[in-house]
Design an enzyme around this catalytic site. Sequence first.
Site, short mmCIF file in Angstrom:
data_model
loop_
_atom_site.label_atom_id
_atom_site.label_comp_id
_atom_site.label_asym_id
_atom_site.label_seq_id
_atom_site.Cartn_x
_atom_site.Cartn_y
_atom_site.Cartn_z
N ASP A 1 0.85 -1.17 -0.09
CA ASP A 1 0.04 0.22 -0.01
C ASP A 1 0.97 1.23 -0.02
O ASP A 1 1.36 1.80 1.08
CB ASP A 1 -0.85 -0.25 1.22
CG ASP A 1 -1.59 1.36 1.36
OD1 ASP A 1 -1.92 1.93 0.32
OD2 ASP A 1 -2.40 1.42 2.54
N GLY B 1 -3.70 12.76 8.92
CA GLY B 1 -2.40 12.80 9.35
C GLY B 1 -1.33 13.79 8.60
O GLY B 1 -0.69 14.57 9.25
N GLY C 1 0.31 8.36 0.05
CA GLY C 1 1.09 9.65 0.04
C GLY C 1 2.07 10.35 1.23
O GLY C 1 2.82 10.94 1.04
N TYR D 1 6.35 13.60 11.94
CA TYR D 1 5.19 13.36 12.61
C TYR D 1 5.47 12.34 14.04
O TYR D 1 4.49 12.79 14.97
CB TYR D 1 4.49 12.33 11.97
CG TYR D 1 2.99 11.67 12.35
CD1 TYR D 1 1.96 12.55 11.89
CD2 TYR D 1 2.86 10.59 13.25
CE1 TYR D 1 0.79 12.17 12.27
CE2 TYR D 1 1.80 10.36 13.53
CZ TYR D 1 0.55 11.21 13.32
OH TYR D 1 -1.00 10.82 13.57
N LEU E 1 3.31 7.06 3.53
CA LEU E 1 4.02 6.03 3.85
C LEU E 1 3.56 4.92 2.73
O LEU E 1 2.49 4.70 2.12
CB LEU E 1 3.43 5.29 5.33
CG LEU E 1 3.71 6.25 6.61
CD1 LEU E 1 3.07 5.55 7.94
CD2 LEU E 1 5.26 6.21 6.96
N GLU F 1 -7.84 0.82 -4.34
CA GLU F 1 -7.55 0.98 -2.69
C GLU F 1 -8.46 0.76 -1.83
O GLU F 1 -8.23 0.26 -0.81
CB GLU F 1 -7.01 2.78 -2.70
CG GLU F 1 -6.55 2.95 -1.50
CD GLU F 1 -6.08 4.60 -1.48
OE1 GLU F 1 -5.53 4.98 -0.52
OE2 GLU F 1 -6.21 4.97 -2.81
#
Length: 294
Positions: A8, A148, A11, A164, A13, A91
């Site tokens: 996966d 996030g 944008g 982060y 990770l 997705e």
Amino acid sequence: MTGYAGIDAGGTLVKIAYLSDGSAADSGGEGLLSASLPILVKFPTERIEAAVEWVRRQVPRDTVVGFTGGQAQRLRALLPEYEASAVDVPEFEATAEGAVRILKAEAEKEEAAAASGRFVLVNVGTGTSLHVIEGGERLRLGGIGLGGGTIVGLTGLLCGVRDYAEIARLAPLGSREAVDLTVGQIYAPAIPPIAGDLTAANFARPVPPATGAEPQDYAAAVIGMVAEIVVTVGVQAAGLQKTNQVVYIGSSYQDNALLRELTLRFTEMLGATAKIPKQGPYSGAIGALHLAKR
């Protein structure tokens, strides 16, 4: 076939789930969720080359690989040696499939009941998407542009902190009341009719504290705002879908204690039941693996 993998590439990770037909070696991952679920690893998308190297080192060339996410085509182009067995996985289908499998596996591990019947799935990644799930029904309801990515972007603009992990570390040390206008501040010195620490208006405190707002205060305020909005949208969606069960997944919850705490608290306050599965950040990768396996 040697095994199956799901990647996966989002944008923020790149999450990888790898399931070998043989025994799992020590691959630097986060361990097995259960005997029937894969090795899980992640890399920042800005270090996508590290993800490529991990795949080349750990995943045999004849592995069936399901690619999903916004950066999937870019990553797939960097791994041409896997093209013969590569599979494109939508997705939203991958996210829902992975979430259902994680909930079931974690319930079996804890010897507890999994989320049953109809529930709303809230995926808090860079942004947030919402789905309703019941049996074979996997319907996307929509999404919002907070998640996030908002936490990183807004905290960076306010106080210059854009990492982060550092934001998540600072936030529990801060005070939202140094930045937000709370119900208690509005009603003071009277007793407010609802919890005084609830937000009346984000970033609207008219007079900052004497010492000024610190980076940890901004981090706490941003995470609080994202939690409030995500929960409000999730619980409202659950009500429209005739359920009070909301499951929150996504990379934003990993190692972010304040976001988890506020999400659980606000959901309960609004009369719904919240669950944040431990391996939720890997839903897309796990779903891509199993859908490719089909």
